[in-house]
Design a protein around this motif. Structure first.
Motif, mmCIF file in Angstrom:
data_model
loop_
_atom_site.group_PDB
_atom_site.id
_atom_site.type_symbol
_atom_site.label_atom_id
_atom_site.label_comp_id
_atom_site.label_asym_id
_atom_site.label_seq_id
_atom_site.Cartn_x
_atom_site.Cartn_y
_atom_site.Cartn_z
ATOM 1 N N GLU A 49 0.867 -1.167 0.000
ATOM 2 C CA GLU A 49 0.000 0.000 0.000
ATOM 3 C C GLU A 49 0.903 1.214 0.000
ATOM 4 O OE1 GLU A 49 -3.256 -0.360 2.842
ATOM 5 O OE2 GLU A 49 -2.294 -2.235 3.347
ATOM 6 N N VAL A 50 0.663 2.053 -0.938
ATOM 7 C CA VAL A 50 1.546 3.194 -1.081
ATOM 8 C C VAL A 50 0.730 4.468 -1.016
ATOM 9 C CG1 VAL A 50 3.324 4.250 -2.483
ATOM 10 C CG2 VAL A 50 2.922 1.779 -2.613
ATOM 11 N N ALA A 51 1.260 5.410 -0.302
ATOM 12 C CA ALA A 51 0.607 6.704 -0.282
ATOM 13 C C ALA A 51 0.715 7.307 -1.672
ATOM 14 C CB ALA A 51 1.276 7.601 0.741
ATOM 15 N N GLN A 52 -0.395 7.762 -2.172
ATOM 16 C CA GLN A 52 -0.406 8.275 -3.534
ATOM 17 C C GLN A 52 -0.027 9.744 -3.589
ATOM 18 O OE1 GLN A 52 -1.014 6.315 -6.288
ATOM 19 N NE2 GLN A 52 -0.673 4.818 -4.667
ATOM 20 N N ARG A 53 0.614 10.074 -4.639
ATOM 21 C CA ARG A 53 0.961 11.459 -4.856
ATOM 22 C C ARG A 53 -0.274 12.199 -5.342
ATOM 23 N NH1 ARG A 53 6.239 13.179 -5.963
ATOM 24 N NH2 ARG A 53 6.339 15.333 -6.697
ATOM 25 N N ARG A 54 -0.449 13.385 -4.896
ATOM 26 C CA ARG A 54 -1.586 14.157 -5.369
ATOM 27 C C ARG A 54 -1.397 14.516 -6.823
ATOM 28 N NH1 ARG A 54 -2.502 19.345 -2.380
ATOM 29 N NH2 ARG A 54 -0.258 19.352 -2.184
ATOM 30 N N ILE A 55 -2.507 14.740 -7.464
ATOM 31 C CA ILE A 55 -2.437 15.114 -8.869
ATOM 32 C C ILE A 55 -1.762 16.475 -9.007
ATOM 33 C CG2 ILE A 55 -4.679 16.236 -8.802
ATOM 34 C CD1 ILE A 55 -5.113 15.430 -11.647
ATOM 35 N N ARG A 56 -1.044 16.624 -10.060
ATOM 36 C CA ARG A 56 -0.349 17.880 -10.285
ATOM 37 C C ARG A 56 -1.328 18.897 -10.867
ATOM 38 N NH1 ARG A 56 2.230 20.221 -14.535
ATOM 39 N NH2 ARG A 56 3.856 21.706 -14.003
ATOM 40 N N ARG A 57 -1.333 20.042 -10.288
ATOM 41 C CA ARG A 57 -2.255 21.060 -10.781
ATOM 42 C C ARG A 57 -1.554 22.378 -10.961
ATOM 43 N NH1 ARG A 57 -6.905 19.379 -6.739
ATOM 44 N NH2 ARG A 57 -8.526 18.837 -8.232
ATOM 45 N N PRO A 58 -1.152 22.628 -12.145
ATOM 46 C CA PRO A 58 -0.417 23.870 -12.405
ATOM 47 C C PRO A 58 -1.240 25.082 -11.994
ATOM 48 C CG PRO A 58 -0.360 22.414 -14.302
ATOM 49 C CD PRO A 58 -1.336 21.811 -13.340
ATOM 50 N N PHE A 59 -0.569 26.053 -11.475
ATOM 51 C CA PHE A 59 -1.262 27.260 -11.064
ATOM 52 C C PHE A 59 -1.675 28.064 -12.285
ATOM 53 C CE2 PHE A 59 -0.924 28.143 -6.449
ATOM 54 C CZ PHE A 59 -0.409 26.916 -6.074
ATOM 55 N N SER A 60 -2.882 28.497 -12.284
ATOM 56 C CA SER A 60 -3.333 29.370 -13.365
ATOM 57 C C SER A 60 -2.816 30.770 -13.110
ATOM 58 C CB SER A 60 -4.852 29.388 -13.411
ATOM 59 O OG SER A 60 -5.352 29.996 -12.244
ATOM 60 N N VAL A 61 -2.893 31.581 -14.131
ATOM 61 C CA VAL A 61 -2.431 32.952 -13.989
ATOM 62 C C VAL A 61 -3.218 33.675 -12.902
ATOM 63 C CG1 VAL A 61 -2.255 35.184 -15.119
ATOM 64 C CG2 VAL A 61 -1.595 33.107 -16.332
ATOM 65 N N SER A 62 -4.481 33.406 -12.861
ATOM 66 C CA SER A 62 -5.289 34.101 -11.849
ATOM 67 C C SER A 62 -4.894 33.662 -10.455
ATOM 68 C CB SER A 62 -6.773 33.842 -12.086
ATOM 69 O OG SER A 62 -7.075 32.495 -11.871
ATOM 70 N N GLU A 63 -4.524 32.416 -10.340
ATOM 71 C CA GLU A 63 -4.073 31.955 -9.033
ATOM 72 C C GLU A 63 -2.752 32.614 -8.661
ATOM 73 O OE1 GLU A 63 -5.211 27.561 -7.923
ATOM 74 O OE2 GLU A 63 -4.494 27.642 -9.977
ATOM 75 N N VAL A 64 -1.881 32.693 -9.637
ATOM 76 C CA VAL A 64 -0.602 33.343 -9.379
ATOM 77 C C VAL A 64 -0.836 34.787 -8.958
ATOM 78 C CG1 VAL A 64 1.515 34.178 -10.435
ATOM 79 C CG2 VAL A 64 0.714 31.868 -10.910
ATOM 80 N N GLU A 65 -1.719 35.400 -9.643
ATOM 81 C CA GLU A 65 -2.034 36.780 -9.309
ATOM 82 C C GLU A 65 -2.518 36.896 -7.868
ATOM 83 O OE1 GLU A 65 -3.734 39.368 -12.003
ATOM 84 O OE2 GLU A 65 -3.555 40.855 -10.400
ATOM 85 N N ALA A 66 -3.395 36.005 -7.509
ATOM 86 C CA ALA A 66 -3.908 36.027 -6.140
ATOM 87 C C ALA A 66 -2.786 35.795 -5.134
ATOM 88 C CB ALA A 66 -4.989 34.963 -5.983
ATOM 89 N N LEU A 67 -1.923 34.883 -5.480
ATOM 90 C CA LEU A 67 -0.818 34.570 -4.587
ATOM 91 C C LEU A 67 0.095 35.777 -4.416
ATOM 92 C CD1 LEU A 67 0.813 32.605 -2.920
ATOM 93 C CD2 LEU A 67 1.881 31.774 -5.013
ATOM 94 N N VAL A 68 0.451 36.361 -5.532
ATOM 95 C CA VAL A 68 1.343 37.511 -5.492
ATOM 96 C C VAL A 68 0.736 38.626 -4.655
ATOM 97 C CG1 VAL A 68 2.380 39.341 -6.869
ATOM 98 C CG2 VAL A 68 2.442 36.983 -7.673
ATOM 99 N N GLU A 69 -0.492 38.877 -4.928
ATOM 100 C CA GLU A 69 -1.181 39.934 -4.192
ATOM 101 C C GLU A 69 -1.138 39.684 -2.692
ATOM 102 O OE1 GLU A 69 -3.538 42.189 -5.957
ATOM 103 O OE2 GLU A 69 -4.080 43.270 -4.123
#
Length: 534
Positions: A422-442
DNA sequence: CTTAGGG
DNA sequence: CCCTAAG
């Protein structure tokens, strides 16, 4: 506009962090991210790029609107894609309402008391609810942030996150978005409820078996525990045995619930006539597992009616007294709308990133629940393992990827619990969208680089799949991205304007941190003069 | 639980 | 993203 914003940095635009954390002496190792310290080369070029970035931004905005509308439209008809054997991807239209839920029928068995009783399903369901409730009840106390509590129990909460919003900050669309969301109280409360969770266990020993949270054990031990501890699957697993123990009226009598079976709701698949039976089976399996892949919540139905009040006891709702078959039902309800990656809101004009929402789910779900259909098979132990959050029982051979789902759940679904590996699964990769980046930066501009939890709550509270660690990591890569040449960057390009802000904010907060560090060192020297003598 | 950093 | 140490 870009220039204007830049000028503010270093003045009122940034907020002084709260008391700096004590330095972590051993943390100063040089990482690969820090090696690229030659920012000098990006000067003249960046100025050009900044202008270009601004132009791009304008284009983006107009595109955003289009995208937004599209998303709206298509969401009405939830589509997921299922690959057929031919390799051709066919849209598999399935009614979002009936597709995302499933119906359980259970039986109430009068049972004298405890014993090794109930299977995981009933036990977990009940205890989960109770613990939630406790958390909510304890939410109303938070000395550090509550300045005042008036008679109506309205909390007046100091918001140190917002206080340095300066008038110099232009009232951009983004800022409006923030202000429009009075979530500050929520945020504080949530933090409290999270951090109090252990205390709940401790304080309520009468009703709860206290167990040290598994997470506090070293990772390997945790895994071993989950693998080997047979008690993991019975009621010793930290959940209460007695769901009604908090209820004074029903101290002794327990209700034993047996979930007899469940029905997979109606859904559609599309497959070519030439497909083989085996591929049909596989397709069906994929569709079924996709249904279970979302973040599921449990609902309780009694005689066709949904019990909404989580605070009621079993006896109050009559669950204890009614032995009728089918009287009690458990439903699995999706938490959020599942959206195909193609429909992902790449750009939302809100700086505060929030996933798409809809109420259609809920409505459709209720309709479904009112006409429960029959039972198709007996539930087995492995069915109880079908929890999205359960990372311990995944069979890597039986995993099915899911288009794109909501919360930070796995991209996979356990179909069957295998023995052994039984192996712990890696979460799916979800690239940050531009809007997310914007929110993060802000958010980082405001809060700094050392308060990821606050950043999360401020700008990503609704995005369950983004943890504060994710945000911290994203910032790390953003800084890195901003420092390398555009040619070396990969993935969806981040507007240069944002990258510029990343570097500026990063510089500012680094400087700030260094200053605090220095101050702290001085303090230490001053307060321990003996040290100098030695 | 959060943060900070390495992998 | 994951994992862990430390606070």
């Amino acid at each position: 506009m870009v220039l204007q914003k830049r000028l503010e940095y270093g003045f009122n635009g940034y907020q002084v962090p709260p008391t700096p954390r004590a330095p972590r002496s051993a943390r100063k190792r040089v990482s690969s991210w820090k090696k690229n310290e030659d920012h000098n080369r990006m000067c003249a070029f960046d100025l050009l790029a900044t202008v270009a970035g601004k132009l791009l931004l304008e284009v983006d905005e107009s595109v955003d609107k289009k995208n937004h509308e599209e998303v709206k439209t298509v969401n009405k008809c939830h589509e997921s894609t299922i690959k057929t054997e031919n390799g051709s991807s066919k849209p598999n239209v399935c009614d979002q309402g009936s597709c995302n839920k499933s119906f359980f029928v259970s039986e109430i068995i009068k049972s004298p008391v405890t014993d090794t009783c109930s299977g995981p399903a009933s036990g977990i369901t009940i205890s989960d609810c109770k613990i939630e409730d406790i958390n909510h009840k304890q939410m109303n106390i938070d000395p550090p942030v509550v300045n005042n509590v008036d008679c109506n129990l309205n909390l007046v909460i100091r918001d140190d996150d917002e206080k340095s919003y300066g008038p110099t900050q232009p009232d951009t669309l983004n800022n409006k978005a923030f202000r429009a969301r009075p979530r500050i109280g929520d945020r504080r409360i949530r933090r409290l409820s999270a951090s109090k969770q252990c205390d709940v266990y401790r304080n309520k020993k009468n009703g709860y078996k206290y167990q040290r949270p598994l997470r506090d054990y070293p990772f390997k031990k945790r895994r071993l525990y989950q693998l080997d501890n047979p008690s993991n699957s019975d009621n010793k697993s930290g959940f209460i045995e007695d769901g009604s123990s908090l209820d004074a009226t029903s101290q002794d009598s327990h209700v034993k619930l047996k979930i007899k079976s469940f029905r997979v709701p109606e859904f559609f698949i599309e497959i070519p006539e030439t497909a083989t039976i085996s591929s049909l089976k596989r397709t069906v399996m994929e569709a079924v597992t996709a249904i279970f892949s979302g973040e599921l919540h449990v609902g309780v139905m009694l005689q066709g009616k949904r019990i909404r009040d989580d605070d009621k006891t079993l006896s109050q709702t009559g669950i204890c007294h009614d032995n009728k078959l089918d009287a009690l039902g458990f439903t699995l309800e999706p938490n959020e709308l599942q959206v195909s990656p193609f429909l992902c809101p790449e750009n939302q004009s809100l700086t505060r990133y929030s996933p798409p929402q809809t109420v259609a789910n809920e409505v459709a779900f209720q309709q479904q629940a009112e006409s429960p259909m029959t039972i198709s098979r007996n539930i087995t132990e492995s069915d109880h393992e079908m929890s999205v959050d359960d990372r311990s029982g995944l069979d890597s051979r039986a995993l099915v990827t899911v288009p794109d789902s909501n919360a930070g759940e796995l991209a996979v679904v356990p179909v069957r619990k295998p023995k052994g590996a039984e192996v712990a699964q890696r979460r799916i990769r979800r690239p940050f969208s531009v809007s997310e980046v914007e929110a993060l930066v802000e958010a980082v501009e405001k809060l700094g680089t050392g308060r990821w939890r606050d950043v999360k709550l401020r700008a990503f509270d609704d995005a369950k799949h983004r943890t504060y660690v994710d945000l911290k990591d994203k910032w790390k890569t953003l800084v890195h991205t901003a420092r390398i040449s555009p040619q070396q960057r990969r993935g969806e390009p981040v507007p240069q304007e944002l990258l510029d802000r990343v570097l500026i904010a990063h510089g500012y907060w680094s400087h700030q941190q260094a200053k605090n560090q220095l101050k702290l060192n001085h303090h230490q020297l001053d307060s321990t003069p003996t040290c100098r003598l030695l």
